[in-house]
Design a protein around this motif. Structure first.
Motif, PDB file in Angstrom:
ATOM      1  N   ILE A 108       5.539   9.450  12.022  1.00  0.00           N
ATOM      2  CA  ILE A 108       5.624   8.497  10.911  1.00  0.00           C
ATOM      3  C   ILE A 108       4.867   7.192  11.155  1.00  0.00           C
ATOM      4  CG2 ILE A 108       7.820   9.417  10.069  1.00  0.00           C
ATOM      5  CD1 ILE A 108       9.176   6.962  11.422  1.00  0.00           C
ATOM      6  N   GLU A 109       4.028   7.126  12.180  1.00  0.00           N
ATOM      7  CA  GLU A 109       3.395   5.848  12.497  1.00  0.00           C
ATOM      8  C   GLU A 109       2.532   5.318  11.353  1.00  0.00           C
ATOM      9  OE1 GLU A 109       0.374   5.630  15.613  1.00  0.00           O
ATOM     10  OE2 GLU A 109       0.093   7.787  15.468  1.00  0.00           O
ATOM     11  N   TYR A 110       1.807   6.173  10.658  1.00  0.00           N
ATOM     12  CA  TYR A 110       0.973   5.774   9.526  1.00  0.00           C
ATOM     13  C   TYR A 110       1.835   5.144   8.431  1.00  0.00           C
ATOM     14  CZ  TYR A 110      -2.013   6.638   5.385  1.00  0.00           C
ATOM     15  OH  TYR A 110      -2.732   6.527   4.237  1.00  0.00           O
ATOM     16  N   GLU A 111       2.935   5.792   8.095  1.00  0.00           N
ATOM     17  CA  GLU A 111       3.824   5.295   7.053  1.00  0.00           C
ATOM     18  C   GLU A 111       4.476   3.978   7.463  1.00  0.00           C
ATOM     19  OE1 GLU A 111       3.766   8.432   8.202  1.00  0.00           O
ATOM     20  OE2 GLU A 111       3.226   9.614   6.442  1.00  0.00           O
ATOM     21  N   VAL A 112       4.822   3.845   8.741  1.00  0.00           N
ATOM     22  CA  VAL A 112       5.434   2.605   9.232  1.00  0.00           C
ATOM     23  C   VAL A 112       4.452   1.444   9.101  1.00  0.00           C
ATOM     24  CG1 VAL A 112       6.296   1.419  11.296  1.00  0.00           C
ATOM     25  CG2 VAL A 112       7.114   3.718  10.755  1.00  0.00           C
ATOM     26  N   VAL A 113       3.194   1.675   9.455  1.00  0.00           N
ATOM     27  CA  VAL A 113       2.187   0.608   9.357  1.00  0.00           C
ATOM     28  C   VAL A 113       2.003   0.183   7.896  1.00  0.00           C
ATOM     29  CG1 VAL A 113      -0.269   0.065   9.658  1.00  0.00           C
ATOM     30  CG2 VAL A 113       0.995   1.188  11.488  1.00  0.00           C
ATOM     31  N   LEU A 114       1.873   1.154   6.986  1.00  0.00           N
ATOM     32  CA  LEU A 114       1.690   0.813   5.574  1.00  0.00           C
ATOM     33  C   LEU A 114       2.931   0.135   4.994  1.00  0.00           C
ATOM     34  CD1 LEU A 114      -0.246   3.973   4.398  1.00  0.00           C
ATOM     35  CD2 LEU A 114      -1.142   1.648   4.624  1.00  0.00           C
ATOM     36  N   ALA A 115       4.111   0.607   5.358  1.00  0.00           N
ATOM     37  CA  ALA A 115       5.353  -0.016   4.878  1.00  0.00           C
ATOM     38  C   ALA A 115       5.482  -1.442   5.404  1.00  0.00           C
ATOM     39  CB  ALA A 115       6.567   0.816   5.300  1.00  0.00           C
ATOM     40  N   THR A 116       5.138  -1.643   6.660  1.00  0.00           N
ATOM     41  CA  THR A 116       5.205  -2.979   7.250  1.00  0.00           C
ATOM     42  C   THR A 116       4.217  -3.925   6.576  1.00  0.00           C
ATOM     43  OG1 THR A 116       5.877  -2.024   9.364  1.00  0.00           O
ATOM     44  CG2 THR A 116       5.013  -4.266   9.418  1.00  0.00           C
ATOM     45  N   ALA A 117       3.005  -3.445   6.337  1.00  0.00           N
ATOM     46  CA  ALA A 117       2.004  -4.270   5.651  1.00  0.00           C
ATOM     47  C   ALA A 117       2.463  -4.614   4.238  1.00  0.00           C
ATOM     48  CB  ALA A 117       0.656  -3.545   5.609  1.00  0.00           C
ATOM     49  N   ALA A 118       3.025  -3.636   3.527  1.00  0.00           N
ATOM     50  CA  ALA A 118       3.510  -3.903   2.164  1.00  0.00           C
ATOM     51  C   ALA A 118       4.649  -4.913   2.192  1.00  0.00           C
ATOM     52  CB  ALA A 118       3.958  -2.598   1.500  1.00  0.00           C
ATOM     53  N   GLY A 119       5.569  -4.754   3.129  1.00  0.00           N
ATOM     54  CA  GLY A 119       6.670  -5.714   3.243  1.00  0.00           C
ATOM     55  C   GLY A 119       6.168  -7.112   3.572  1.00  0.00           C
ATOM     56  N   GLY A 120       5.192  -7.193   4.460  1.00  0.00           N
ATOM     57  CA  GLY A 120       4.606  -8.487   4.795  1.00  0.00           C
ATOM     58  C   GLY A 120       3.921  -9.138   3.600  1.00  0.00           C
ATOM     59  N   LEU A 121       3.182  -8.342   2.833  1.00  0.00           N
ATOM     60  CA  LEU A 121       2.519  -8.883   1.642  1.00  0.00           C
ATOM     61  C   LEU A 121       3.533  -9.295   0.581  1.00  0.00           C
ATOM     62  CD1 LEU A 121      -0.533  -6.481   1.444  1.00  0.00           C
ATOM     63  CD2 LEU A 121      -0.603  -8.972   1.801  1.00  0.00           C
ATOM     64  N   ALA A 122       4.634  -8.564   0.482  1.00  0.00           N
ATOM     65  CA  ALA A 122       5.687  -8.966  -0.457  1.00  0.00           C
ATOM     66  C   ALA A 122       6.226 -10.340  -0.080  1.00  0.00           C
ATOM     67  CB  ALA A 122       6.812  -7.935  -0.468  1.00  0.00           C
ATOM     68  N   LEU A 123       6.366 -10.595   1.209  1.00  0.00           N
ATOM     69  CA  LEU A 123       6.931 -11.863   1.672  1.00  0.00           C
ATOM     70  C   LEU A 123       5.939 -13.020   1.613  1.00  0.00           C
ATOM     71  CD1 LEU A 123       9.006 -10.584   4.709  1.00  0.00           C
ATOM     72  CD2 LEU A 123       9.883 -11.375   2.501  1.00  0.00           C
ATOM     73  N   THR A 124       4.661 -12.741   1.867  1.00  0.00           N
ATOM     74  CA  THR A 124       3.682 -13.839   1.894  1.00  0.00           C
ATOM     75  C   THR A 124       3.082 -14.133   0.534  1.00  0.00           C
ATOM     76  OG1 THR A 124       1.824 -12.358   2.360  1.00  0.00           O
ATOM     77  CG2 THR A 124       2.962 -13.334   4.256  1.00  0.00           C
ATOM     78  N   GLY A 125       3.008 -13.118  -0.310  1.00  0.00           N
ATOM     79  CA  GLY A 125       2.265 -13.255  -1.554  1.00  0.00           C
ATOM     80  C   GLY A 125       0.815 -12.904  -1.325  1.00  0.00           C
ATOM     81  N   ALA A 126       0.035 -12.973  -2.383  1.00  0.00           N
ATOM     82  CA  ALA A 126      -1.344 -12.486  -2.351  1.00  0.00           C
ATOM     83  C   ALA A 126      -2.326 -13.460  -1.738  1.00  0.00           C
ATOM     84  CB  ALA A 126      -1.792 -12.145  -3.773  1.00  0.00           C
ATOM     85  N   GLY A 127      -1.994 -14.734  -1.657  1.00  0.00           N
ATOM     86  CA  GLY A 127      -2.946 -15.728  -1.200  1.00  0.00           C
ATOM     87  C   GLY A 127      -3.753 -16.283  -2.365  1.00  0.00           C
ATOM     88  N   GLY A 128      -4.722 -17.107  -2.039  1.00  0.00           N
ATOM     89  CA  GLY A 128      -5.480 -17.818  -3.063  1.00  0.00           C
ATOM     90  C   GLY A 128      -6.509 -16.990  -3.805  1.00  0.00           C
ATOM     91  N   PHE A 129      -7.009 -15.918  -3.175  1.00  0.00           N
ATOM     92  CA  PHE A 129      -8.030 -15.088  -3.818  1.00  0.00           C
ATOM     93  C   PHE A 129      -7.345 -13.940  -4.553  1.00  0.00           C
ATOM     94  CE2 PHE A 129     -10.329 -16.551   0.143  1.00  0.00           C
ATOM     95  CZ  PHE A 129     -10.955 -17.610  -0.499  1.00  0.00           C
ATOM     96  N   ALA A 130      -6.635 -14.268  -5.620  1.00  0.00           N
ATOM     97  CA  ALA A 130      -5.826 -13.267  -6.305  1.00  0.00           C
ATOM     98  C   ALA A 130      -5.584 -13.676  -7.751  1.00  0.00           C
ATOM     99  CB  ALA A 130      -4.487 -13.110  -5.585  1.00  0.00           C
TER     100      ALA A 130
END
Length: 164
Positions: A108-130
Motif C-alpha cells: 500500500i505504499e503508493y496509496e499511503v503517499v497519495l493519501a498523505t499528500a492529499a491530506g497535506g494539501l487539504a490542510l495547507t490549501g492550494a497556495g497562491g497559484f490557484a
C-alpha cells in the motif's frame, strides 16, 4: 493570517500538479479505459472481485472522484474538496490491498503517499497559484482542511460498510 510566500506557493503548485495529474490519469483509466485502463467494465469486475456490490456505481464514483479531484488539485479549485475526494478513494484502495504488506508491487505504499499528500494539501490549501484565491480561499483556514479530511474518512467509511 496568511503565510504564503513565493517558494511555498511554487512548492504547493508542484505538489498539486503532480498528485492531481497522477490521480486524474488514474481516474480516466477507470472511466474511459485510457492509459491501458480497464474502463468501466474492467473496473467493475475488479471492484466486484474486491467485495463491492456489482454494478457501475462504485467504478463511476471512484473514477469521477479521481478524475475530478485530480483536475481540482491541478487547478487549485475547491482544493479541500478535491483533496477529500482523493483521500477517500485512497482510503478505500488501502483497505482493498490491506494485508499484502507495505511495499510495492502489492503493498500500500503508493496509496499511503497519495493519501498523505492529499491530506497535506487539504490542510495547507492550494497556495497562491490557484483558482481558489478568486473564491476567497486565499486566506486559508485550518478548519477547511480538517473538515475535508473528516468528510473523506466518513465517505470512505460508509463505502467500506457497503463493501462485503
Amino acid at each position: 493570517m496568511t503565510t504564503s510566500t513565493l517558494p511555498t506557493d511554487a512548492g504547493l503548485l508542484v505538489l498539486r500538479v503532480g498528485v492531481g495529474a497522477t490521480m486524474a490519469a488514474h481516474g480516466t483509466q477507470k472511466l474511459f479505459g485510457w492509459f491501458d485502463g480497464g474502463g468501466l467494465d474492467g473496473t467493475d469486475r475488479f471492484f466486484t472481485a474486491s467485495g463491492y456490490p456489482s454494478g457501475k456505481f462504485f467504478p463511476v464514483l471512484a473514477g469521477l472522484s479521481e478524475t475530478l479531484g485530480g483536475i481540482g488539485l491541478i487547478l487549485g479549485l475547491f482544493t479541500p474538496l478535491a483533496a477529500a475526494a482523493i483521500l477517500g478513494v485512497m482510503l478505500n484502495a488501502m483497505s482493498v490491498k490491506w494485508g499484502a504488506g507495505f511495499f510495492l508491487p502489492k503493498g500500500i505504499e503508493y496509496e499511503v503517499v497519495l493519501a498523505t499528500a492529499a491530506g497535506g494539501l487539504a490542510l495547507t490549501g492550494a497556495g497562491g497559484f490557484a483558482f481558489d484565491r478568486f473564491l476567497g480561499l486565499r486566506d486559508y483556514k485550518l478548519a477547511y482542511g480538517v473538515g475535508a479530511i473528516v468528510l473523506a474518512f466518513v465517505a470512505a467509511g460508509i463505502t467500506l460498510l457497503i463493501r462485503n
